[in-house]
Design an enzyme around this catalytic site. Structure first.
Site, PDB file in Angstrom:
ATOM      1  N   HIS A 293     -44.590  56.856 -34.258  1.00  0.00           N
ATOM      2  CA  HIS A 293     -44.220  58.229 -34.621  1.00  0.00           C
ATOM      3  C   HIS A 293     -45.494  59.052 -34.726  1.00  0.00           C
ATOM      4  CE1 HIS A 293     -42.311  61.691 -36.211  1.00  0.00           C
ATOM      5  NE2 HIS A 293     -42.793  61.565 -37.420  1.00  0.00           N
TER       6      HIS A 293
ATOM      7  N   ASP B  46     -41.148  47.606 -46.293  1.00  0.00           N
ATOM      8  CA  ASP B  46     -41.024  46.193 -45.944  1.00  0.00           C
ATOM      9  C   ASP B  46     -39.826  45.991 -45.022  1.00  0.00           C
ATOM     10  OD1 ASP B  46     -43.124  45.597 -47.645  1.00  0.00           O
ATOM     11  OD2 ASP B  46     -41.805  45.177 -49.350  1.00  0.00           O
TER      12      ASP B  46
ATOM     13  N   CYS C  90     -41.140  63.517 -30.790  1.00  0.00           N
ATOM     14  CA  CYS C  90     -42.141  63.639 -31.857  1.00  0.00           C
ATOM     15  C   CYS C  90     -43.523  64.015 -31.346  1.00  0.00           C
ATOM     16  CB  CYS C  90     -42.193  62.366 -32.694  1.00  0.00           C
ATOM     17  SG  CYS C  90     -42.982  60.942 -31.894  1.00  0.00           S
TER      18      CYS C  90
ATOM     19  N   TRP D 151     -33.151  63.358 -28.132  1.00  0.00           N
ATOM     20  CA  TRP D 151     -33.455  61.943 -27.935  1.00  0.00           C
ATOM     21  C   TRP D 151     -32.356  61.240 -27.137  1.00  0.00           C
ATOM     22  CZ3 TRP D 151     -35.215  64.755 -31.965  1.00  0.00           C
ATOM     23  CH2 TRP D 151     -36.540  64.552 -32.396  1.00  0.00           C
TER      24      TRP D 151
ATOM     25  N   GLU E  73     -54.012  47.193 -53.165  1.00  0.00           N
ATOM     26  CA  GLU E  73     -52.686  47.478 -52.626  1.00  0.00           C
ATOM     27  C   GLU E  73     -51.615  47.251 -53.694  1.00  0.00           C
ATOM     28  OE1 GLU E  73     -49.394  45.932 -49.443  1.00  0.00           O
ATOM     29  OE2 GLU E  73     -50.619  44.616 -50.674  1.00  0.00           O
TER      30      GLU E  73
ATOM     31  N   TYR F 188     -37.618  54.861 -28.227  1.00  0.00           N
ATOM     32  CA  TYR F 188     -38.823  54.596 -29.012  1.00  0.00           C
ATOM     33  C   TYR F 188     -38.580  54.775 -30.507  1.00  0.00           C
ATOM     34  CZ  TYR F 188     -40.098  59.431 -30.200  1.00  0.00           C
ATOM     35  OH  TYR F 188     -40.133  60.699 -30.733  1.00  0.00           O
TER      36      TYR F 188
ATOM     37  N   ASN G 220     -45.496  52.141 -45.522  1.00  0.00           N
ATOM     38  CA  ASN G 220     -45.534  51.058 -46.515  1.00  0.00           C
ATOM     39  C   ASN G 220     -44.240  50.286 -46.693  1.00  0.00           C
ATOM     40  OD1 ASN G 220     -48.235  50.977 -47.949  1.00  0.00           O
ATOM     41  ND2 ASN G 220     -47.791  53.161 -48.093  1.00  0.00           N
TER      42      ASN G 220
ATOM     43  N   ASP H 196     -45.732  67.465 -40.587  1.00  0.00           N
ATOM     44  CA  ASP H 196     -44.889  66.855 -39.547  1.00  0.00           C
ATOM     45  C   ASP H 196     -43.777  67.830 -39.196  1.00  0.00           C
ATOM     46  OD1 ASP H 196     -43.462  65.256 -37.847  1.00  0.00           O
ATOM     47  OD2 ASP H 196     -43.283  63.556 -39.209  1.00  0.00           O
TER      48      ASP H 196
ATOM     49  N   GLU I 171     -53.392  44.781 -46.706  1.00  0.00           N
ATOM     50  CA  GLU I 171     -52.255  44.050 -47.281  1.00  0.00           C
ATOM     51  C   GLU I 171     -52.740  42.872 -48.117  1.00  0.00           C
ATOM     52  OE1 GLU I 171     -49.143  44.896 -47.050  1.00  0.00           O
ATOM     53  OE2 GLU I 171     -49.134  46.380 -45.445  1.00  0.00           O
TER      54      GLU I 171
END
Length: 741
Positions: free
Chosen positions: A391, A456, A332, A296, A508, A574, A454, A414, A503
């Site tokens: 990603h 914040d 990625c 990267w 949720e 990115y 998920n 992944d 949301e």
């Protein structure tokens, strides 16, 4: 004295780190671990039942084999019924849990009452029935093994036999022998590599754990060689075409070699969970000399820039032909695309998925922290968390008998090396259904994926004494949108609802409470809503252009408000990692009661052009404080610079084996030279990879590169091209064409 001793006794030179030699199995096990599909065990042509000092007598009166035809041509029954006719291979390729046919020609008519024979399948250097590496298949119903056999047809000396591999058999390349029982022993055919057979996973069979009960999904996620990978920003999505090339010559061997290189026991290669988990580690080279080296940094001197690749074939064949030398370089989407080729080639339904604003949260607290000073200005030195603009990972389809009911189906895997799992850089398979429902206690690596969609974004105000106060929580920024390619056409499919409930819904909240039971912590601070909000508007920008960043302020109160705002524009990779600051502006905005107002910040091309890194992202973050209420306001936006396109044109008659021409055109519209420019071009089923380099493309000049090609097979396909150099990354072009038989 200490200094004198140091001079007289210099510290020994550090010895270079070397990998320890492989330790022998002796004393620990009776034999070495069987983990190579390439190695072949010796199978005797004659296996005596008794001691025969002079050897076996003439066996002319017993059945003998003249020829074995495995019906391996693309137009014959086996490859057609097993959906393997597109593989460019001279060998038979079939899928497990489904019958295939072979024709055996004897020296006389077969007599079922008198003659006894078996078709024997062997894989690896030490075939054993108990390990599933040696399987005899019998033609009579009275005697059967774990693979079923039957005589379909007898015609004179030719017997057509049907063979059904078990649904859990090893995936790999098998050797075939025909063994005839005589009173003295078993007489076998000689080793004939041309009769070898590859056995793959079977998403068409309900008995196989990878069964996908949707014909269109199977056609897309197993048979489609053309992919679209999404990148950019959630409100400015870009696309790049990719040639998965799972049917190209040599790719299947490369995929099997990857499992050999991983030292994966053959006996585990029928388990799709173990295969995908091992491959997740082997597609990156961080700890096991895997396929791809991640980079990267922007310096790709010793390899191919990640933005230059157009397909997986060259990467996989390079890895195979160099006996496992990692290929340079990947990011990625390259990991995900090559992993997708691996999965589809072996028959595992799979797709590439892009998560926009993906959190790399390695401590599991579901918080990405942004630190502001007392005036609301971004504290870049103390803000360490990064949010990837996007990603890419993979989803593959399988049953999960190791999990409770309902958690099979699509699983996240992944290969991008982010965090270790069981001591290696890998991730998954993690059930998408479990992630959506907060059941992150189940294997593998569900908490990490849950945090990626998920987390914040939490803004803190740092006081002079070092204490932090939470001033704003953005619960919708991360995991903003999850995209994959639509089924059987080039559109997008939004699958965000497969990962999370909307949301603010009761579902949720229930999911987050469930995730907290398993150790994830989310910010619960209850903050009063301010009466001023700020939004950064979207815009479309061509690389090199001047443009305005527009901030929109809304005063919802009945009083005047004054906002001291800090606008920072930073060139970022990115991955969200900053490279260079290109804009810093401090507007002071006065708002009348109930007023909406726009403030523009000019960004000049000359200020950012020489600082851009690949993918051309500038991350703008606006923060400020309302003078009257001390309310902190924030807004974030990633602006992606749009590069020029390549023009790809095709001429000639679009028919199989007919010569055609393709040209790639590009004009340097910039005010600087483009040096050491690499161009690549390829198309699945019609043209192998072509490569060309231009030492210089001067400003205002154009190039045209023309190549010939002859399509190998009929159908709809694409020709795709890329242009890459240090000053200009990620320039693509493509054209669609339909080849007639």
């Amino acid at each position: 004295m200490a200094d004198q001793e140091a001079r007289e006794n210099p510290a020994p030179a550090a010895t270079p780190a070397v990998r320890p030699k492989r330790v022998s199995h002796r004393g620990r096990s009776a034999g070495a671990k069987i983990s190579s599909n390439q190695q072949e065990g010796k199978v005797e042509e004659f296996e005596p039942f008794m001691l025969l000092p002079r050897g076996p007598p003439p066996l002319k009166e017993f059945l003998d084999i003249c020829d074995v035809d495995v019906l391996k041509r693309p137009q014959e029954v086996n490859k057609q019924e097993h959906h393997t006719h597109l593989y460019s291979s001279d060998f038979l390729i079939v899928r497990r849990a489904q019958e295939f046919q072979i024709k055996i020609t004897f020296d006389r008519p077969y007599k079922p009452a008198e003659d006894k024979f078996a078709v024997e399948f062997a894989i690896g250097p030490s075939p054993q029935y108990s390990k599933g590496t040696y399987i005899p298949v019998f033609p009579t119903a009275e005697r059967q093994s774990i693979w079923k056999g039957r005589v379909i047809e007898t015609s004179d000396k030719v017997v057509t036999m049907g063979i059904t591999p078990s649904p859990e058999c090893i995936v790999g390349k098998y050797m075939i022998y025909i063994g005839v029982v005589t009173p003295y022993g078993i007489r076998r055919t000689r080793r004939d590599p041309s009769t070898d057979v590859y056995i793959l996973f079977n998403p068409w069979s309900s008995a196989d754990p990878v069964f996908l009960d949707d014909e269109e999904e199977r056609e897309e996620c197993v048979m489609n060689e053309l992919g679209i990978i999404y990148h950019g920003a959630y409100d400015d999505v870009s696309e790049r075409a990719w040639n998965y090339g799972q049917f190209e010559f040599g790719v299947l061997d490369a995929c099997l070699y990857i499992m050999d290189k991983a030292d994966m026991p053959l006996s585990n290669r029928g388990d799709v969970i173990k295969v995908t988990r091992v491959a997740s580690a082997m597609l990156n080279s961080r700890d096991d000399d895997g396929v791809l080296v991640g980079n990267w940094s922007g310096d790709y001197t010793y390899g191919v820039p990640p933005t230059s690749w157009t397909g997986s074939v060259e990467i996989l064949l390079d890895y195979l032909n160099t006996k496992g030398t990692p290929v340079c370089y990947a990011q990625c989407w390259v990991y995900a695309a090559v992993f997708n080729s691996f999965l589809r080639c072996l028959g595992i339904p799979s797709r590439v998925v892009t998560n926009f604003f993906s959190a790399h949260d390695n401590d599991g607290n579901l918080k990405m922290d942004i630190i502001l000073d007392e005036n609301g200005k971004l504290d870049r030195n103390r803000t360490k968390d990064s949010i990837w603009n996007y990603h890419c990972w993979n989803e593959c389809y399988m049953a999960r008998p190791d999990l409770p009911s309902g958690f099979g189906g699509w699983q996240v895997v992944d290969a991008t090396p982010q965090e270790t799992s069981d001591g290696m850089f890998r991730c998954g398979p993690a059930s998408v259904a479990a992630i959506k429902n907060g059941q992150i206690c189940y294997p593998f690596d569900a908490p990490f994926v849950f945090a990626e969609v998920n987390s914040d974004v939490v803004f803190y105000r740092r006081h002079k004494d070092g204490t932090l106060d939470i001033v704003k929580v953005n619960q919708t920024h991360v995991g903003r949108m999850v995209l994959t390619k639509a089924v059987l056409h080039d559109g997008r499919r939004d699958i965000t609802n497969q990962y999370k409930f909307p949301e603010g819904t009761p579902e949720e909240r229930t999911v987050l409470e469930k995730a907290e039971e398993f150790g994830c912590q989310r910010e619960k601070s209850s903050l009063s809503k301010g009466d001023v909000d700020m939004e950064m508007l979207s815009l479309d920008v061509r690389v090199g252009d001047n443009f305005n960043v527009t901030l929109q302020f809304n005063n919802h109160s009945d009083q005047r408000r004054t906002a001291d705002v800090y606008v920072t524009g930073t060139v970022v990779y990115y991955t969200g990692v900053p490279s260079a600051e290109v804009v810093f502006n401090t507007p002071k905005v006065k708002l009348e009661p109930q007023q909406s107002k726009e403030e523009k910040v000019l960004v000049r091309g000359e200020d950012y052009m020489h600082k851009l890194v690949e993918q051309g992202n500038i991350y703008f973050i606006a923060t400020g404080k309302i003078k009257e209420t001390r309310q902190i306001i924030t807004a974030m936006k990633v602006i992606t610079m749009h590069n020029p396109k390549l023009i790809v044109k095709v001429t000639g008659s679009p028919r199989v084996s007919e010569e055609m021409y393709v040209s790639v055109e590009f004009t340097n519209s910039f005010k600087f030279n483009l040096e050491n420019v690499d161009l690549r071009m390829e198309g699945p089923g019609i043209m192998a990879l072509k490569y060309k380099q231009y030492s210089l493309i001067a400003p205002g000049t154009s190039i045209t590169w023309t190549e010939t090609f002859s399509p190998r097979r009929a159908g709809s396909t694409k020709l795709m091209a890329s242009l890459d150099c240090a000053a200009l990354r990620q320039v693509y072009g493509e054209t669609e064409l339909t080849i007639q038989p």
